[in-house]
Every structure is written in structure tokens, then in C-alpha cells.
Scaffold this active site. Sequence first.
Site, PDB file in Angstrom:
ATOM      1  N   ASN A   9       0.865  -1.186   0.000  1.00 13.91           N
ATOM      2  CA  ASN A   9       0.000   0.000   0.000  1.00 13.91           C
ATOM      3  C   ASN A   9       0.899   1.233   0.000  1.00 13.91           C
ATOM      4  OD1 ASN A   9      -1.822   2.034   0.512  1.00 13.91           O
ATOM      5  ND2 ASN A   9      -2.230   1.428   2.636  1.00 13.91           N
ATOM      6  N   LYS A  11       0.048   4.251  -0.155  1.00 14.40           N
ATOM      7  CA  LYS A  11      -0.615   5.411   0.457  1.00 14.40           C
ATOM      8  C   LYS A  11      -0.449   6.643  -0.448  1.00 14.40           C
ATOM      9  CE  LYS A  11       0.427   3.377   4.919  1.00 14.40           C
ATOM     10  NZ  LYS A  11       0.109   3.446   6.327  1.00 14.40           N
ATOM     11  N   HIS A  97      -9.402   0.527   5.183  1.00 18.62           N
ATOM     12  CA  HIS A  97      -8.113   0.791   5.843  1.00 18.62           C
ATOM     13  C   HIS A  97      -8.356   1.706   7.043  1.00 18.62           C
ATOM     14  CE1 HIS A  97      -4.055   2.229   6.540  1.00 18.62           C
ATOM     15  NE2 HIS A  97      -3.625   1.193   5.832  1.00 18.62           N
ATOM     16  N   GLU A  99      -6.853   4.183   8.118  1.00 20.76           N
ATOM     17  CA  GLU A  99      -6.728   5.628   7.826  1.00 20.76           C
ATOM     18  C   GLU A  99      -8.009   6.147   7.189  1.00 20.76           C
ATOM     19  OE1 GLU A  99      -2.997   5.379   5.703  1.00 20.76           O
ATOM     20  OE2 GLU A  99      -2.027   4.755   7.555  1.00 20.76           O
ATOM     21  N   GLU A 169      -5.138  -5.607  10.481  1.00 21.65           N
ATOM     22  CA  GLU A 169      -4.158  -4.546  10.687  1.00 21.65           C
ATOM     23  C   GLU A 169      -4.426  -3.840  12.013  1.00 21.65           C
ATOM     24  OE1 GLU A 169      -2.321  -3.200   6.714  1.00 21.65           O
ATOM     25  OE2 GLU A 169      -4.073  -1.988   7.087  1.00 21.65           O
ATOM     26  N   GLY A 175       2.320   1.947  10.643  1.00 27.54           N
ATOM     27  CA  GLY A 175       3.191   3.107  10.500  1.00 27.54           C
ATOM     28  C   GLY A 175       3.919   3.498  11.776  1.00 27.54           C
ATOM     29  N   SER A 215       3.585  -2.414  10.148  1.00 27.73           N
ATOM     30  CA  SER A 215       5.045  -2.339  10.294  1.00 27.73           C
ATOM     31  C   SER A 215       5.764  -3.628   9.901  1.00 27.73           C
ATOM     32  CB  SER A 215       5.411  -1.928  11.724  1.00 27.73           C
ATOM     33  OG  SER A 215       4.912  -0.626  12.003  1.00 27.73           O
ATOM     34  N   GLY A 236       2.819  -1.277   4.216  1.00 26.70           N
ATOM     35  CA  GLY A 236       2.764   0.143   3.876  1.00 26.70           C
ATOM     36  C   GLY A 236       4.145   0.674   3.557  1.00 26.70           C
TER      37      GLY A 236
HETATM   38  C1  PEP Z   1      -0.720  -0.114   5.879  1.00 24.44           C
HETATM   39  O1  PEP Z   1      -0.775   1.046   5.518  1.00 24.44           O
HETATM   40  O2  PEP Z   1      -1.603  -0.901   5.540  1.00 24.44           O
HETATM   41  C2  PEP Z   1       0.398  -0.539   6.720  1.00 24.44           C
HETATM   42  C3  PEP Z   1       0.364  -1.729   7.226  1.00 24.44           C
HETATM   43  O3  PEP Z   1       1.419   0.382   6.905  1.00 24.44           O
HETATM   44  P1  PEP Z   1       2.867   0.087   7.543  1.00 24.44           P
HETATM   45  O4  PEP Z   1       3.388  -1.183   6.924  1.00 24.44           O
HETATM   46  O5  PEP Z   1       3.671   1.279   7.165  1.00 24.44           O
HETATM   47  O6  PEP Z   1       2.672  -0.077   9.006  1.00 24.44           O
END
Ligand code: PEP
Length: 252
Positions: A9, A11, A97, A99, A169, A175, A215, A236
Amino acid sequence: MRKKIVAGNWKMNTTLEAGIKLAKELDASVANANVKPEIGIIIAPPFTHLASIKQVVSEHICLAAQNCADHKSGAYTGEVSAEMLKAVGVNAVIIGHSERRSYYGDTDQVIASKIRLVLDNDMKAIFCCGETLDERNAGNHFAVVKTQMENGIFGFTADELEKIVIAYEPVWAIGTGVTASAEQAQEMHGYIRKLMTEKYGKDVSEACPILYGGSVNAKNAAELFAQPDVDGGLVGGASLDPAGFTEIIKAR
Ligand code: PEP
């Protein structure tokens, strides 16, 4: 055997030029690494890049959008419909998601409407669920995920579930650099699969890929992916580095 998938992703990152370069580099890196063809690789660039990136990556790399509208078409200024995404060659759409849930008010009901449109347009939905840190600390993480599943996807039929990929998630891991431990990930993935079995039966639940997101990086991916109910990752930040993302794919 259910599908193993690693999805990136992006973003709201990269200009079109930088995004095309990144996609090409990833494509070459995956080809050089002799990644097993049965591993599903998905990238989710911004809307503006989708049509162009479709033209420059090989078949092995599937294209996802990060969101779509909750209406079919019409007077919804600024929105992009599922039909529009399908028309430029998009294969899947990330829906729900955290966000989107927290910054843009995507409720479980809105999420269910978006998934309906994604499936009606013959694409896969990557349905995201997961609890906040407060919810986990209060011991409510299983209840929160259960409600998200019930409201988000349990209105769909068993046949439709074949086109839904689940991504667990935990919000506190997205993040932040704080990854769920392999045990925490497996515990929730096992729970999600149990809910799926109770609702749809073993055949459907055993066939449904459940990705972990939060992460994930080249160092922690192998341990997470080794868990029996972790079928891959939704990545991400680490998906913006072609070499690192290829390492994560190889860990799968
Ligand atoms: C995501 O945006 O779905 C995500 C898991 O981000 P990150 O890997 O940066 O934590």
C-alpha cells in the site's frame, strides 16, 4: 491451499513519474529474485498512477486501488467509482483501511457498500480490520474485530467471499514501527478464521487468505508469515523500497 499474497500500500506517496519508476524497479527486482509464480503480488499506488502503471508492469504484479466510492456513479464530486477502476485494469481494491476509517469517516456500513461495488465490478476486495491500542488494552480487541467482520463482510454470500481477502491490521502497529508479535498475529488470525468457519463453514474459511499488516519489514516478515493462519502481508512504508519489498515477498 489458499493463496499466499504480499500487497504493498503506497498510500499518498510518489508523483506519477516516481511511481512509474518504483513499479518498474519492483517488477525487475521480483523477476531477478525468481519469486515463485504462485505468490500473489499486489501493489496499490495512488489513483492517478493506476492506468499508467498497468501498462509497465508484468502480469505477475496485480494492481489495487486504495479506496473507491460508495456509490455507483453520479454527483459525487471528487470520488472515483469501482467501475472506473475496473476500466483501467485494476484487479483489487483496499477497503476499510484504518486511515480511511479514522480520517474520512468510513463506517462499517460505508465499507460494506464499497465492497458490494467492488465485487459487482468483478474485482477483489481487500477488507481491512483491526483494533486501536486503547481497544486492545481494554481487552476488547476480539469484540472489535468481530463487529467489523459482521458489519463489513458477513452480509456477503459464501460465493462472494471467494473474492474477499481479509487484512488484519492492528491500528497501533500501522506506520509506528511496532509490529504485532507473531503470537499476537496468529491469535487474531486464528480467531478471524474461527469466525469465518462459524459463519460460512470450513471450506470457505480455509480458502480465505488473511493478511497481516502493521510495520511489516524485511526483518520481521518471515516469522509473521510462518504462522499457520498468516497467509501474507499488507505492507505500507516498506513497500516503497523495491529491494526491501522483494525481500518481504521472498519471505512468503
Ligand atoms: C498499511 O498502511 O496498511 C500498513 C500496514 O502500513 P505500515 O506497513 O507502514 O505499518
